[in-house]
Design a protein around this motif. Sequence first.
Motif, PDB file in Angstrom:
ATOM      1  N   ALA A 260     -43.163  -5.819 -11.079  1.00  0.00           N
ATOM      2  CA  ALA A 260     -43.886  -6.613 -10.079  1.00  0.00           C
ATOM      3  C   ALA A 260     -43.358  -8.038 -10.008  1.00  0.00           C
ATOM      4  O   ALA A 260     -43.201  -8.605  -8.922  1.00  0.00           O
ATOM      5  CB  ALA A 260     -45.382  -6.620 -10.398  1.00  0.00           C
ATOM      6  N   TRP A 265     -44.442 -10.574  -6.707  1.00  0.00           N
ATOM      7  CA  TRP A 265     -45.267 -11.311  -7.656  1.00  0.00           C
ATOM      8  C   TRP A 265     -44.425 -12.158  -8.595  1.00  0.00           C
ATOM      9  O   TRP A 265     -43.243 -11.895  -8.808  1.00  0.00           O
ATOM     10  CB  TRP A 265     -46.129 -10.339  -8.457  1.00  0.00           C
ATOM     11  CG  TRP A 265     -47.211  -9.714  -7.636  1.00  0.00           C
ATOM     12  CD1 TRP A 265     -47.107  -8.612  -6.824  1.00  0.00           C
ATOM     13  CD2 TRP A 265     -48.557 -10.177  -7.514  1.00  0.00           C
ATOM     14  NE1 TRP A 265     -48.304  -8.353  -6.217  1.00  0.00           N
ATOM     15  CE2 TRP A 265     -49.217  -9.292  -6.615  1.00  0.00           C
ATOM     16  CE3 TRP A 265     -49.277 -11.227  -8.073  1.00  0.00           C
ATOM     17  CZ2 TRP A 265     -50.554  -9.443  -6.272  1.00  0.00           C
ATOM     18  CZ3 TRP A 265     -50.607 -11.383  -7.739  1.00  0.00           C
ATOM     19  CH2 TRP A 265     -51.230 -10.507  -6.854  1.00  0.00           C
ATOM     20  N   GLU A 346     -49.244  -3.627  -4.000  1.00  0.00           N
ATOM     21  CA  GLU A 346     -48.312  -3.717  -5.119  1.00  0.00           C
ATOM     22  C   GLU A 346     -49.042  -3.927  -6.423  1.00  0.00           C
ATOM     23  O   GLU A 346     -48.660  -3.371  -7.471  1.00  0.00           O
ATOM     24  CB  GLU A 346     -47.309  -4.840  -4.882  1.00  0.00           C
ATOM     25  CG  GLU A 346     -46.325  -4.551  -3.759  1.00  0.00           C
ATOM     26  CD  GLU A 346     -45.234  -5.606  -3.665  1.00  0.00           C
ATOM     27  OE1 GLU A 346     -45.246  -6.546  -4.488  1.00  0.00           O
ATOM     28  OE2 GLU A 346     -44.388  -5.489  -2.764  1.00  0.00           O
ATOM     29  N   LEU A 350     -49.691  -1.080 -10.158  1.00  0.00           N
ATOM     30  CA  LEU A 350     -49.443  -1.259 -11.586  1.00  0.00           C
ATOM     31  C   LEU A 350     -50.208  -0.242 -12.421  1.00  0.00           C
ATOM     32  O   LEU A 350     -49.876   0.005 -13.574  1.00  0.00           O
ATOM     33  CB  LEU A 350     -49.850  -2.674 -12.026  1.00  0.00           C
ATOM     34  CG  LEU A 350     -49.143  -3.845 -11.339  1.00  0.00           C
ATOM     35  CD1 LEU A 350     -49.608  -5.162 -11.928  1.00  0.00           C
ATOM     36  CD2 LEU A 350     -47.643  -3.708 -11.454  1.00  0.00           C
TER      37      LEU A 350
END
Length: 352
Positions: A260, A265, A346, A350
């Motif tokens: 990420a 991110w 996104e 995770l």
Amino acid sequence: MCAFGSDAALRHLLAIEQRMTPGSRNDRLRVYLAQVAASRGMTVAQLADRLTPTLGLDTGITLDYGPRSFPVVTDEHLTAFAQGPTGRLLARPPKPGVKDTRPEAYPWFLQFKKDLRAVAAAQVARLERDMFARFERPGRDLPGFLLPHPVLGPITRRLLWGEYDTGGRLIRAVRVAEDGSLADVDDDTVTVDDGARLRIVHPAELGDDLPRWARVFADYEIMQPFPQVNRPAVVLTEVERAATGLPGFGPVVNHRVEAAVNGRWRGDGHGHSSSPYTRLWSDLPGGLTLLAELDKPVTTSSYEPVAEHRITEVWADDTLADHFSADRRIPLGACDPIGLSEALVELYALRG
């Protein structure tokens, strides 16, 4: 070049701008392109539309061997075919024979197919970026320019379009029907004024109509050029929009967190391989940043790929704040819905 350059030069500038990462040079280039577009009475999106190559498809091209010639046609996915005498599309172009005087037409056609694929791919990528950037076009451009264009037409007729008010709020979404008219989610024919504000709709803007539109496109077997109505999206409820944070979740594993922070991110201290971080952040359009707190540090230099963490909280703050506030004061409804959806998709990924 921007003020006096040819269309070919402007095409190169547009291609450069689309490949550049955000920064001062990119910003200057966008200003130049906006100035050129304005001098022609257009937006940058309209200018890019009009600079899209037609590759001769607007006037008609043939695979010409001299004594024999075959019209070249394209399907809805912009695959080029030679058309046989009976009108059948030939899976393979006929090869030149001994009586043909222009055998060089065969490699020309193979190269044309490659060029068409490259142009189509570039336009699909550009229109997807237009969706994220909220680029607007006047209502008259859809039937008057986009749909008749031999390259843009087959792409744009497979997208979902939206009419917006002056505040940028979606009034209604429309698709291009088989006869070229516009239809709403109930399949009723609708009209859009010439001066209406049209954009390519992001699924996060559709609310409860998203599954209905997905069914419409499935029922008509419309294969979209990029994920749109079936694109993963996070649409907040009214309660979530009013809230100043979203609940955490887990477990998440280190290697997904690392993936990420190499994308949309960032992590606190990211870029310093030995610096642990406990917070992820992603800038949103409009001057806000989305943040996610981790329950324990991740260290990029020696992390355990399978180590598990939890996201304890997700919230938004001002991007330009010297320090992100400990107070949760910004309702999530103030966030840009498209940027928020893309970031949350996104983040939630995770979980694996």
